[in-house]
Design an enzyme around this catalytic site. Structure first.
Site, PDB file in Angstrom:
ATOM      1  N   GLY A 162       0.849  -1.192   0.000  1.00 33.03           N
ATOM      2  CA  GLY A 162       0.000   0.000   0.000  1.00 33.03           C
ATOM      3  C   GLY A 162       0.879   1.235   0.000  1.00 33.03           C
ATOM      4  N   SER A 163       2.148   1.055   0.340  1.00 34.89           N
ATOM      5  CA  SER A 163       3.129   2.108   0.095  1.00 34.89           C
ATOM      6  C   SER A 163       3.884   1.633  -1.141  1.00 34.89           C
ATOM      7  CB  SER A 163       4.062   2.274   1.294  1.00 34.89           C
ATOM      8  OG  SER A 163       4.990   3.310   1.021  1.00 34.89           O
TER       9      SER A 163
ATOM     10  N   LYS B 128      -7.426   0.894 -17.596  1.00 35.15           N
ATOM     11  CA  LYS B 128      -7.984   1.063 -16.252  1.00 35.15           C
ATOM     12  C   LYS B 128      -9.504   0.981 -16.357  1.00 35.15           C
ATOM     13  CE  LYS B 128      -6.979   3.877 -12.137  1.00 35.15           C
ATOM     14  NZ  LYS B 128      -5.937   4.769 -11.595  1.00 35.15           N
TER      15      LYS B 128
ATOM     16  N   HIS C 245      -9.952   6.982 -10.288  1.00 34.12           N
ATOM     17  CA  HIS C 245      -9.031   6.365  -9.333  1.00 34.12           C
ATOM     18  C   HIS C 245      -9.608   6.492  -7.924  1.00 34.12           C
ATOM     19  CE1 HIS C 245      -5.034   5.012  -7.912  1.00 34.12           C
ATOM     20  NE2 HIS C 245      -5.359   5.701  -6.839  1.00 34.12           N
TER      21      HIS C 245
ATOM     22  N   GLU D 235      19.553   1.188   0.510  1.00 35.68           N
ATOM     23  CA  GLU D 235      19.023   0.765   1.808  1.00 35.68           C
ATOM     24  C   GLU D 235      17.568   0.328   1.730  1.00 35.68           C
ATOM     25  OE1 GLU D 235      20.547   3.660   1.189  1.00 35.68           O
ATOM     26  OE2 GLU D 235      22.499   3.353   2.137  1.00 35.68           O
TER      27      GLU D 235
ATOM     28  N   GLN E  69      26.629  11.848   8.726  1.00 35.69           N
ATOM     29  CA  GLN E  69      26.886  10.442   9.042  1.00 35.69           C
ATOM     30  C   GLN E  69      26.444  10.069  10.464  1.00 35.69           C
ATOM     31  OE1 GLN E  69      28.636   8.959   6.111  1.00 35.69           O
ATOM     32  NE2 GLN E  69      27.979  10.997   5.514  1.00 35.69           N
TER      33      GLN E  69
ATOM     34  N   ARG F  90      30.445   3.701  17.077  1.00 41.83           N
ATOM     35  CA  ARG F  90      31.721   3.631  16.380  1.00 41.83           C
ATOM     36  C   ARG F  90      32.908   3.481  17.336  1.00 41.83           C
ATOM     37  NH1 ARG F  90      35.617   7.358  14.621  1.00 41.83           N
ATOM     38  NH2 ARG F  90      36.719   6.676  12.752  1.00 41.83           N
TER      39      ARG F  90
END
Lengths: 623, 623
Positions: B118-119, B241, B255, B366, B427, B473
């Site tokens: 849905g995303s 559609k 839509h 990512e 960072q 770190r």
């Protein structure tokens, strides 16, 4: 200048940039010198032949722009500006020190940096906005953006690629420094240049493959890019990481590693010194072509037309948002709006209808929408990117970098909370307040009615820095007069008496639940104070403390948001030092589809739950 | 079955799916029926000819998988499973009701849904993980994913495209439903099929363009996909559609709009009923081919090798993380690790060295890293995706959907906070705790030393649902014995006496600042309690309240994180109902580059600030 004269100057400039990149990172004992060395020839060509800019006035709105999307190559950016004469070369030795603005990755603390980079794949999105801004101000300035090859794995790069070609941005030129080595290993495609070229061509860009250490080839490619009309150009520069230092060239294990001062650095510098072309007397800085003088400021913004609602009108705040940005656009030519194919839900289409030239469609690509807004804001526009609030999370890392950049993007997120109803959790923003509040410099506004929505949108436009406006899907009654005034950092006390046993703090849709609870409690003889906390960050600490003092210290927050990071936390921190605590009503589990009112009740933020919370406070008082 | 017999059955199934999509959305009075209609023929071909699955046992680990990346077409997914016999068709009329699991967009509350969608642009990333999982369990199950055309503007789609081709996932087949209409306008490329084909081909996929309403063409394309080796296939289906309902076909404005019950719906249904092929007696459900029987459970996990540190050893928690996942991998074949080209910084390369076949490189992407982890988790693996903590924000919307999906991804973020030093704010993760805590079901762990890091990583693996492990770190001294026990929701009291004037609560690097403050204060005769809050969510409310009670009610939190949404807020909410408040030390402005210790001090979270806070508490007590 003829190439025969030019090339040796550029060659020496490139060598100087390499030397500076090594010395500064070695002095800092950290950084990415080999990622600078691969880009040195491209940088020399850009700064000392291609771009028009004024080293003494880097913010000139008509100068060409350069975005270092591969932000870890910051030392070579700083070296280029030092070589250009923007500041003393000796400053480079303060790289990465707390007392210097020459940070590990570039930030707009430096006047020649538009947006902070260092999160890969973002600079090119900002460059889209910067290039679009040239059209807005009718300037022929060009925008250049330098990417790493590994960086192009980021999806945001391809969002930018689509928007760049869709918008025909022939004033935009990307250069990918294809050095073949990532941080931890070889990149996906290493030096297979066709892999890159066919991707960019498929996305509609003009792609040129060059040897990134051949200055003639680089200059030719930049010429070709400038001559290419109707689409942006990506120059794919095949380079060697660590170029110029034989023992580091093309070797793994040199990413993010400075040369050790002493023998290692000395050996590297000796090699680089040996690469200087002797007998060159022209300085690189003398070659820089200046842009036109900065124009006079544009016309002052006019005042924004006031809202024209009647008390009790039922209007969704998202709809008032659309009206508000259209009015703002009328008052101020700097206002632009950006969409991600939900303009008919966020009502940003009201702006598009009036100002189609200042409305930018990004299709379903939130990262480039927010990134382009950052570029716009950096160049003097006031951008309103908007989408469903939950989908702003797609751009969370861009929002983080916008906060670091301190740029004035004015984000609007519609369809907040469970009150959207049937579409279900994937469409409900329940962590957007937490996301924006987490940043120390984002203004977070949350109107409950159409009047406050229009006023807060206008306030956000002229408040420095990033802002987030949360709007709701359901229609809510207008409760404020058209001449009501609002302030960033303010709140409204909607109900109060001398007998209030508690203060209920809502925002957005929960204001109306609080008012319903007020009525119900009043009918049974209990008085409460009701606050509309329309400014979530900053928050009106004094107003909250005053309410707490006047109502027995009993504060109840109610929010259409998860419990962590939202209004409850904002209020709790604000009143803590005055000795007050907060009772919080919020959504505490993953929600589901249903009718809006059913869901407000199911997840514990309806009038009934507010009244219960007040009664439990009141009974504790009575005991 | 021969095509002549098959096609009419599929045609009728497609008509039934359209009818169900209309009736269910009209009953709900909301939803996206026209987005279902365009996909109906593809869905019929997939469910009733192509895929091997068992409607009675949708979770069978060897069955083919289907991911509806265009999640707003949920009604047709539900209809397909109803048609397959998984549940009674009458249930479809409860679509979007609070008492039904047939939500507006699919969630894993339904047994046939692996991950919530849905995303847009996420389902295909999960499909990458699901397809990789087939290799892990040595199954020949195939993975199918249906995308919308507008959806392919999302950059995450191209991250998935790169990983899919890089990994040669020929067991993965995407289908893009190119209906040419987005939510608010025509899509970027409308029906220009070459735009799509050249992109997918450039990214290394086999691309096939078909008429998405021609069942023969669809079946041929699925055959071709199955026969294609060494790379995934994307079938680009040109569709209309609203296909099947003449007055909605290919029209803008339909839509997210249900047909109105009454004349509008009746007219549409009459048209669809007229499209049934008469005389077909074979049911679609009877055509479904079952997968092999589910295998017996794999071997039970072995116990994880204990840590082997010496007290006082200096080891970064990120390094201990790498050791921990390698040990876990040894104990349990379900453990997999995913990287985004920072394995040598997060130390996930320690896992790769031992288990290269269970280590998945995503390069600098990512979103697909976290999305693929969601797919792995949904199929029984225990995935550890890791990168710099700040770059997990790139996947914030995936993390949101992972929470909604309740899948057990175990995220690790290294390089948290200003203590990373010179690299600067881009960072530094300073909002990662807020991001993960905001979700009501993410476990958030934050070890301060190597022993607790190893133990918490192992605990996270077997705790249900998503988890986030924050590592640092700098090297920090080992303070726990190798046999120390930790629990999710626990804390450690590191220093205490009967005279403690306050409790200082740290986590990660600030534990050591708290211990330094303890020593300094002790030297001047002031005793404090020191807590290591290694479990940030859930938090040990009782332990915190006990400490508050024992130390005059004075709680001081100190965190290498922004003030909002992190440890201060977590502790404050936990102790509020017991009547306690919290004094917070946190980073309150955008930081900058510098040395780690300098920055801890500059931003107010060093031992010195802790000691000052304690002294101000103590003096307030003395007054």
């Amino acid at each position: 200048m003829d190439r025969a004269t030019l090339i040796p100057v550029l060659r020496n400039a490139a060598t100087q940039l390499r030397i500076d990149s090594l010395t500064s990172t070695s002095e800092a004992a950290s950084g990415h010198p080999t990622s600078c060395c691969s880009a040195a020839d491209v940088m020399a060509a850009l700064f000392f032949s291609e771009m028009r800019f004024d080293p003494g006035s880097p913010r000139n709105p008509l100068s060409d722009r350069f975005v270092l999307s591969k932000g870890h190559a910051a030392p070579i950016l700083y070296s280029a500006w030092a070589e250009a004469g923007a500041f003393d070369r000796a400053e480079l030795l303060k790289l990465r020190r707390m007392d210097s603005d020459l940070e590990g990755h570039p930030t707009p603390r430096l006047p020649f940096v538009d947006v902070a980079t260092g999160s890969l794949g973002q600079g090119i999105c900002a460059a889209i906005g910067i290039a679009l801004n040239a059209r807005r101000i009718k300037s022929d300035y060009r925008t250049y953006v330098l990417l790493g090859d590994g960086e192009t794995a980021e999806g945001s790069v391809w969002e930018a690629a689509d928007v760049g070609s869709m918008d025909g941005l022939d004033n935009l030129c990307g250069i990918t420094d294809v050095n073949g080595l990532g941080q931890s290993r070889a990149t996906m495609w290493q030096h297979d240049m066709e892999q890159f070229a066919r991707r960019w061509r498929a996305f509609g860009w003009h792609a040129i493959v060059v040897d990134g250490h051949d200055l003639t080839a680089i200059l030719d490619a930049l010429d070709e890019a400038r001559a290419t009309k109707g689409r942006p150009t990506m120059i794919l520069a095949r380079t060697i990481k660590g170029k110029g230092v034989s023992f580091a060239e093309g070797k793994d294990g040199w990413h993010g590693r400075a040369f050790k001062k002493g023998e290692e650095l000395d050996r590297a510098l000796a090699e680089l010194e040996g690469q200087r072309v002797p007998g060159v007397t022209v300085t690189a800085a003398s070659l820089i072509r200046k842009p036109p003088a900065a124009p006079a400021e544009g016309p002052s913004p006019k005042s924004v037309a006031p809202p024209t609602y009647k008390l009790g009108d039922k209007v969704a705040t998202r709809e008032a948002y659309g009206t508000a940005i259209a009015k703002l656009g009328e008052a101020d030519a700097r206002i632009v709006a950006l969409d991600a194919d939900v303009k008919n839900s966020t009502f940003s289409d009201r702006f598009e209808k009036v100002f189609p030239d200042r409305f930018y469609q990004n299709f379903i690509a939130e990262q480039v929408m927010v990134g382009a807004a950052m570029g716009f804001a950096a160049r003097g526009a006031i951008p309103f990117p908007s989408t469903f609030a939950c989908f702003l999370a797609r751009a969370a890392d861009f929002i983080r970098m916008a906060a670091i950049s301190q740029v004035g993007i004015k984000m609007a997120g519609s369809h907040a909370g469970v009150s959207i109803g049937e579409d279900g959790p994937s469409q409900m923003a329940l962590e957007d307040l937490a996301m924006c509040r987490a940043q120390p410099n984002i203004t977070v506004l949350y109107p409950c009615d159409a009047v406050s929505a229009e006023k807060l949108v206008a306030l956000s436009a002229y408040h420095p820095g990033p802002a987030y406006i949360r709007t709701s899907r359901p229609q809510t009654p207008v409760i404020y007069a058209n001449d009501e005034t609002f302030t960033i950092g303010g709140l409204k006390v909607l109900r109060q008496s001398g007998d209030d046993v508690a203060t209920v703090i809502g925002a957005g849709v929960t204001v109306f639940e609080a008012l319903k609870a007020y009525d119900a409690l009043k009918a049974s003889g209990t008085a409460i104070r009701v606050i509309d906390l329309y400014s979530v960050a900053p928050v009106d600490r004094d107003g909250l403390v005053a309410a707490a003092r006047a109502t027995g210290g009993h504060l109840i927050t109610v929010e259409d948001h998860y419990a962590a990071g939202g209004i409850g936390d904002a209020v709790a921190e604000a009143v803590a030092d005055a000795g007050f605590r907060v009772h919080r009503l919020a959504v505490r589990e993953i929600p589901r589809s249903g009718k809006p009112d059913e869901l407000l009740d199911r997840f514990g933020i309806s009038a009934r739950y507010i009244a219960d919370a007040v009664r439990s406070v009141a009974s504790a008082v009575a005991q």
